[in-house]
Scaffold this active site. Structure first.
Site, short mmCIF file in Angstrom:
data_model
loop_
_atom_site.label_atom_id
_atom_site.label_comp_id
_atom_site.label_asym_id
_atom_site.label_seq_id
_atom_site.Cartn_x
_atom_site.Cartn_y
_atom_site.Cartn_z
CE1 TYR A 1 0.42 1.94 4.20
CE2 TYR A 1 0.71 -0.39 4.61
CZ TYR A 1 0.86 0.92 5.01
OH TYR A 1 1.44 1.20 6.22
CB CYS A 2 1.87 3.86 -1.63
SG CYS A 2 1.06 3.72 -3.24
CB THR A 3 -0.13 8.41 -0.66
OG1 THR A 3 0.99 8.50 0.20
CG2 THR A 3 -1.11 9.54 -0.36
#
Length: 320
Positions: A178-180
């Protein structure tokens, strides 16, 4: 009702003559009265723009009308004021800098981790055979991350490839990245697959979409964003502050940039230390002759500089 919208988006799609596209796109954004920051590369678009709801709708309609970007997923935030001061569009070699430019190794349009919608991610993340992997930088996950997530000691995403050996211990697990907003996961998951990881997934739309669609459950702290808000709330289900003031250790959710422009470090600092140190990370930076005036926000508008936007090293200005 909020007066403005802020749009976060990306799209991996080949752009012919991307340099010219960047120049034209800047004019188009300005014609709509938008502010923001957009990166254009041969491989696609990566942007955050802000403006009135009408201007943002016109922008999204125009992007979707272009068949190259028809599948672009916009994350929309309602804000009280624009999230940027100016409009920048830059041509770069990648829309997110990874240092991995060989399309035979990394090509998100051909091979990437399986996309999980927020509800699917939430249902899987606590399974015993799952590892939740944060592919963001230190300053991002220091202010907020998923509960029990594996974080990496990296200063920039371009450092991610060097961490593959450390991640080898999880090869028999399902890896949920996951990331922003999802853009880093496209390349991170593609690299993991290339390196022999078999069960690789990614959170579609990233932390921002997760917060909007399922309430942000188990995301601890705030989410760092690349505009003058610096951080945003995500979790409305079981929120918790996990970051501490760099200077005194007090629990604080506030992240700022050091007021010394030659440092400009992103760090968490409580209001008391911010006032005492005038928004600086240390007394050394506080005494710097170019120290900027601290207004309590810790956000500073960058002074436009000539940048190299041409493959032929012709210096052009793509921002005003």
């Amino acid at each position: 009702m909020a007066k403005y919208n802020t749009l976060l988006y990306y799209c991996y799609s080949t752009i012919a003559d991307a340099e010219q596209f960047a120049a034209d796109h800047l004019k188009f954004c300005k014609s709509l009265g938008l502010t923001g920051r957009i990166i254009v590369a041969d491989e696609g678009l990566n942007g955050t723009v802000s403006g009135t709801p009408e201007a943002c709708r016109a922008y999204m309609d125009a992007v979707h009308a272009d068949e190259r970007f028809a599948a672009t997923d916009f994350k929309i935030d309602e804000v009280d004021e624009p999230s940027f001061v100016k409009m920048h569009v830059r041509y770069k070699s990648e829309i997110v800098h990874s240092g991995l430019r060989d399309p035979n190794i990394i090509n998100p349009n051909e091979r990437t981790g399986k996309h999980l919608e927020p509800a699917e991610f939430m249902a899987m993340k606590d399974d015993e055979d799952v590892v939740v992997l944060d592919v963001r930088s230190n300053y991002e996950h220091s202010v907020g991350k998923f509960k029990n997530a594996v974080t990496l000691d990296i200063e920039n995403f371009r450092d991610f490839p060097a961490m593959i050996d450390q991640l080898a211990q999880y090869k028999d697990k399902k890896i949920l990245t996951y990331c922003t907003g999802g853009i880093k996961c496209e390349k991170a998951s593609a690299l993991l697959l290339h390196e022999g990881f078999e069960n690789v997934y990614q959170l579609h739309g990233g932390i921002i979409k997760y917060g909007k669609e399922v309430g942000g459950k188990d995301f601890e702290g705030k989410c760092y964003v690349f505009d003058n808000r610096l951080t945003v709330d995500v979790n409305s289900v079981n929120p918790e502050v996990i970051s501490t003031c760099r200077n005194c250790g007090k629990i604080t959710p506030k992240m700022i940039n050091c007021a010394n422009p030659e440092c400009n470090e992103h760090f968490t600092q409580c209001d008391e230390c911010g006032t005492q140190l005038e928004g600086c990370c240390s007394t050394t930076c506080q005494s710097h002759p170019r120290k900027r005036v601290y207004d309590g926000t810790g956000y500073y508008v960058k002074v436009p500089q000539p940048i190299n936007t041409s493959k032929k090293n012709k210096v052009q200005l793509v921002q005003e």
